[in-house]
Design a protein around this motif. Sequence first.
Motif, mmCIF file in Angstrom:
data_model
loop_
_atom_site.group_PDB
_atom_site.id
_atom_site.type_symbol
_atom_site.label_atom_id
_atom_site.label_comp_id
_atom_site.label_asym_id
_atom_site.label_seq_id
_atom_site.Cartn_x
_atom_site.Cartn_y
_atom_site.Cartn_z
ATOM 1 N N TYR A 124 0.620 -1.249 -0.240
ATOM 2 C CA TYR A 124 -0.082 0.335 0.324
ATOM 3 C C TYR A 124 0.537 1.191 0.293
ATOM 4 O O TYR A 124 0.832 2.273 -0.445
ATOM 5 C CB TYR A 124 -0.378 -0.369 1.271
ATOM 6 C CG TYR A 124 -1.812 1.058 1.540
ATOM 7 C CD1 TYR A 124 -3.093 1.412 0.875
ATOM 8 C CD2 TYR A 124 -1.620 2.510 1.478
ATOM 9 C CE1 TYR A 124 -3.722 2.520 0.743
ATOM 10 C CE2 TYR A 124 -2.574 3.276 1.901
ATOM 11 C CZ TYR A 124 -3.442 3.230 1.772
ATOM 12 O OH TYR A 124 -4.093 4.437 1.126
ATOM 13 N N GLU A 125 2.032 0.980 1.003
ATOM 14 C CA GLU A 125 2.448 2.596 0.768
ATOM 15 C C GLU A 125 3.650 2.238 -0.490
ATOM 16 O O GLU A 125 3.676 3.773 -1.091
ATOM 17 C CB GLU A 125 4.214 2.137 1.748
ATOM 18 C CG GLU A 125 3.273 2.232 3.463
ATOM 19 C CD GLU A 125 5.047 1.776 4.116
ATOM 20 O OE1 GLU A 125 5.648 1.610 3.742
ATOM 21 O OE2 GLU A 125 4.161 1.818 5.099
ATOM 22 N N ILE A 126 3.811 1.377 -1.552
ATOM 23 C CA ILE A 126 4.542 1.700 -2.891
ATOM 24 C C ILE A 126 3.259 2.282 -3.494
ATOM 25 O O ILE A 126 3.166 3.310 -4.579
ATOM 26 C CB ILE A 126 4.807 0.227 -3.186
ATOM 27 C CG1 ILE A 126 5.903 0.200 -2.526
ATOM 28 C CG2 ILE A 126 5.250 0.559 -4.744
ATOM 29 C CD1 ILE A 126 6.328 -1.316 -2.730
ATOM 30 N N CYS A 127 2.547 1.282 -3.211
ATOM 31 C CA CYS A 127 0.460 1.906 -4.659
ATOM 32 C C CYS A 127 -0.684 1.913 -3.724
ATOM 33 O O CYS A 127 -1.311 0.901 -3.403
ATOM 34 C CB CYS A 127 0.613 0.831 -5.293
ATOM 35 S SG CYS A 127 -0.288 1.222 -6.928
ATOM 36 N N PRO A 128 -0.609 3.566 -3.685
ATOM 37 C CA PRO A 128 -1.573 4.218 -2.633
ATOM 38 C C PRO A 128 -3.159 3.759 -3.000
ATOM 39 O O PRO A 128 -3.070 5.160 -3.122
ATOM 40 C CB PRO A 128 -1.130 5.058 -1.373
ATOM 41 C CG PRO A 128 -0.662 5.810 -2.740
ATOM 42 C CD PRO A 128 0.436 5.002 -3.773
ATOM 43 N N SER A 129 -3.253 1.975 -3.399
ATOM 44 C CA SER A 129 -5.321 2.223 -3.770
ATOM 45 C C SER A 129 -5.668 1.748 -2.878
ATOM 46 O O SER A 129 -5.386 0.445 -2.247
ATOM 47 C CB SER A 129 -4.909 1.126 -4.764
ATOM 48 O OG SER A 129 -6.414 0.469 -5.583
ATOM 49 N N ASP A 130 -6.896 1.485 -2.620
ATOM 50 C CA ASP A 130 -7.766 1.273 -1.985
ATOM 51 C C ASP A 130 -8.423 0.035 -1.648
ATOM 52 O O ASP A 130 -8.971 -1.083 -1.656
ATOM 53 C CB ASP A 130 -8.664 2.278 -0.846
ATOM 54 C CG ASP A 130 -10.152 2.676 -1.871
ATOM 55 O OD1 ASP A 130 -9.507 2.242 -3.362
ATOM 56 O OD2 ASP A 130 -10.501 3.549 -1.608
ATOM 57 N N ARG A 131 -8.544 -0.838 -3.051
ATOM 58 C CA ARG A 131 -8.485 -1.369 -4.113
ATOM 59 C C ARG A 131 -7.297 -2.504 -4.234
ATOM 60 O O ARG A 131 -6.703 -2.374 -5.007
ATOM 61 C CB ARG A 131 -9.300 -1.562 -5.201
ATOM 62 C CG ARG A 131 -10.921 -0.638 -4.604
ATOM 63 C CD ARG A 131 -11.495 0.082 -6.151
ATOM 64 N NE ARG A 131 -10.716 0.374 -7.215
ATOM 65 C CZ ARG A 131 -10.988 1.228 -8.578
ATOM 66 N NH1 ARG A 131 -11.830 -0.101 -8.757
ATOM 67 N NH2 ARG A 131 -10.477 0.956 -9.640
ATOM 68 N N LEU A 132 -7.666 -4.113 -3.546
ATOM 69 C CA LEU A 132 -6.377 -4.816 -3.046
ATOM 70 C C LEU A 132 -7.332 -6.186 -4.413
ATOM 71 O O LEU A 132 -8.549 -6.530 -4.145
ATOM 72 C CB LEU A 132 -6.496 -5.155 -1.836
ATOM 73 C CG LEU A 132 -5.336 -6.714 -1.664
ATOM 74 C CD1 LEU A 132 -4.000 -6.575 -1.910
ATOM 75 C CD2 LEU A 132 -5.311 -7.259 -0.255
ATOM 76 N N VAL A 133 -6.054 -6.769 -5.001
ATOM 77 C CA VAL A 133 -6.420 -7.761 -5.555
ATOM 78 C C VAL A 133 -5.345 -9.157 -5.724
ATOM 79 O O VAL A 133 -3.792 -8.858 -5.736
ATOM 80 C CB VAL A 133 -5.986 -7.675 -6.976
ATOM 81 C CG1 VAL A 133 -6.426 -8.981 -7.572
ATOM 82 C CG2 VAL A 133 -7.504 -7.218 -8.111
#
Length: 378
Positions: free
Chosen positions: A129-138
């Motif tokens: 999340y720190e690398i890519c702060p998107s709130d949708r996870l796959v």
Amino acid sequence: MQLIFTTECKANHGYLIGRKPSIPSLGIFFAKLCNACGFDSIRGEEWKVMGLAPYGKLNQAFYHSLKGLMEVKDGGFIYKNKQLIQEYESTLNHYVSKRWNNPYDAADLAYTGQLVFSELMTDLLKSAYEICPSDRLVLSGGCALNSAFNGQVLELVPEFKSCYVFSAPGDDGNAVGAALLAYYSDRPPQNKPAKLQSPYLGSTISVKTLSNLEQYSRLKKVPLECGETVSQKAAQFLAEGKIIGWMQGRAEFGPRALGNRSILADPRLPDIKLRLNVEVKYREEFRPFAPAILHEYGAEYFENYQETPYMERALRFHPQAAEKVPGVVHVDGTGRLQTVKRDWNPRFYDSDLSFFSTNRNSPNSEHKFQCDGKTDRS
């Protein structure tokens, strides 16, 4: 060694954010844990560890050995203390050679290993999340089959608001993802509405197979009453305490039965888990069965209910709901559920709806229609 990829997807295109070679492998860690518990990782029995873990408690010495081995850094795993590698290998080899007389003797080991797995995965996702702060996870890869952890992701890493796991998140599903990536790389970006990807991509039932079944199985045809549907008849049999082999259409793609190759039973019966394990599955008694729940009633039965189309996560039952369906409640109060919607599987939905309408206090109990045990709580 494993590779950990962090990607960002926009307009159906994936953009590689990070590619992290990682010598410590969480998948290999869990495979070795599986062997240490007396199971066989070559046969893919890691799900037995997840089923056994809730029967155990923390083994502090083993936890220290495992927890001190690796840590997350920059989106990947590194050895925290290389001096502990030999100690870790020695500890696991000791348990592998132990040959448990009773699987419950390995419960503390399973519990501790599952705890360490969850803590390391949590650290990895926070780093992602720190690398890519998107709130949708796959999630994909073999570790994404850990349904016990998947059900806790949104609680353990609240930065994520949704978590998607494909019906076949292992190597088979990764191949589908690679093909999809290639497809979109040849086409301009498109904004298509998100929708369920059907898991019903497997083999169909041939006429010859059905003929052989009719000729040699000694099964009797069941007549339908005037106006009665197959789904209604199935619901009637379930209410009578019968166990049903439910087969229709194409088989599921992935390790879960999702209403096309399933064993169905009434979860209100306290002894149904024992009956299924002894009479049908021929397997260890600690391995649970999965509830198939109509989406519109999901929140009635599960705390922090999440749509779970592929039986990919275990959620906690509401205590009052758990009392109604003891046959599908694991010892820790969870169930690896399947969300059922009419749009996804009309006939299976109708069978669940018929049963639910007649027997208002329970979802349907469901499990895979084969006796090789490859769908047990992974």
